[in-house]
Structures are given as structure tokens and as C-alpha cells.
Scaffold this motif. Structure first.
Motif, PDB file in Angstrom:
ATOM      1  N   ASP A  25       0.745  -1.633  -0.087  1.00  0.00           N
ATOM      2  CA  ASP A  25      -0.201  -0.039  -0.104  1.00  0.00           C
ATOM      3  C   ASP A  25       0.809   0.950   0.629  1.00  0.00           C
ATOM      4  N   ILE A  26       1.174   1.996  -0.549  1.00  0.00           N
ATOM      5  CA  ILE A  26       1.372   3.081  -1.076  1.00  0.00           C
ATOM      6  C   ILE A  26       1.112   4.614  -0.614  1.00  0.00           C
ATOM      7  N   PHE A  27      -0.014   4.025  -0.411  1.00  0.00           N
ATOM      8  CA  PHE A  27      -0.706   5.210   0.519  1.00  0.00           C
ATOM      9  C   PHE A  27       0.399   4.770   2.227  1.00  0.00           C
ATOM     10  N   GLU A  28      -0.320   3.895   2.473  1.00  0.00           N
ATOM     11  CA  GLU A  28       0.124   3.448   3.793  1.00  0.00           C
ATOM     12  C   GLU A  28       1.128   4.026   4.265  1.00  0.00           C
ATOM     13  N   ALA A  29       2.095   3.976   3.420  1.00  0.00           N
ATOM     14  CA  ALA A  29       3.772   3.539   3.110  1.00  0.00           C
ATOM     15  C   ALA A  29       3.982   5.167   3.103  1.00  0.00           C
ATOM     16  N   GLY A  30       3.339   6.083   3.266  1.00  0.00           N
ATOM     17  CA  GLY A  30       3.767   7.405   3.279  1.00  0.00           C
ATOM     18  C   GLY A  30       4.863   8.012   2.160  1.00  0.00           C
ATOM     19  N   LEU A  31       4.301   7.163   0.927  1.00  0.00           N
ATOM     20  CA  LEU A  31       4.774   7.743  -0.512  1.00  0.00           C
ATOM     21  C   LEU A  31       4.078   8.198  -0.825  1.00  0.00           C
ATOM     22  N   VAL A  32       2.981   8.830  -0.928  1.00  0.00           N
ATOM     23  CA  VAL A  32       1.782   9.256  -1.986  1.00  0.00           C
ATOM     24  C   VAL A  32       1.551  10.599  -1.200  1.00  0.00           C
ATOM     25  N   ASN A  33       1.640  12.050  -2.242  1.00  0.00           N
ATOM     26  CA  ASN A  33       1.273  12.797  -1.431  1.00  0.00           C
ATOM     27  C   ASN A  33       0.313  13.259  -2.582  1.00  0.00           C
ATOM     28  N   SER A  34      -0.428  14.854  -2.853  1.00  0.00           N
ATOM     29  CA  SER A  34      -1.280  15.049  -3.671  1.00  0.00           C
ATOM     30  C   SER A  34      -0.908  15.436  -4.623  1.00  0.00           C
TER      31      SER A  34
END
Length: 77
Positions: A25-34
Motif C-alpha cells: 500500500d503506497i498510501f499507507e507507506a507514506g509515499l504518495v502526496n496529492s
């Protein structure tokens, strides 16, 4: 022609650090911003010649290589 997951991995691999598993999960891993989220949507639309509609703009469709591939497969048929 490269398969769907390979194309998605290639895109993510040039923009995110480290090696991702297909269900990470790339969101949960903190890899995605808006900004990256919008770039990801544009990549999917352009790379696979599909239109991502408002109903598709949910985090669950873009969480991982597998979820993005699933979105593409639903549109491509």
C-alpha cells in the motif's frame, strides 16, 4: 508489449524509493502526496488509454500495483 503490472511497476519504480511488492500500500507507506496522486491518475489514463471517472477516484483503486492493475482491467475489459 509489456503487461499491465510491469508497466505500472516501471512507472512507480522511477518515482518512488525502494522496491515495492505488488500488494504494498503506497498510501499507507507514506509515499504518495496529492501531486503524485494526480500524476498517478494521469499516468493510468495516458498509458492505458482509459478515462478514470469520478467513481474511480478512490484510494482503494490506486493503493498498490495490484489495485491499479485491477482498475485498468475493469476498463479495458
Amino acid at each position: 508489449m509489456l503487461d499491465t503490472k510491469t508497466r505500472i511497476r516501471s512507472f512507480l519504480g522511477t518515482r518512488l524509493p525502494g522496491d515495492l511488492t505488488d500488494d504494498e500500500d503506497i498510501f499507507e507507506a507514506g509515499l504518495v502526496n496529492s501531486l503524485f496522486a494526480m500524476q498517478l491518475v494521469l499516468f493510468v489514463e495516458q498509458e492505458f488509454a482509459i478515462q478514470v471517472g469520478n467513481d474511480d477516484l478512490e484510494r482503494d483503486n490506486f493503493r498498490s500495483v495490484n489495485s491499479i492493475a485491477g482498475l485498468v482491467e475493469r476498463h479495458v475489459g
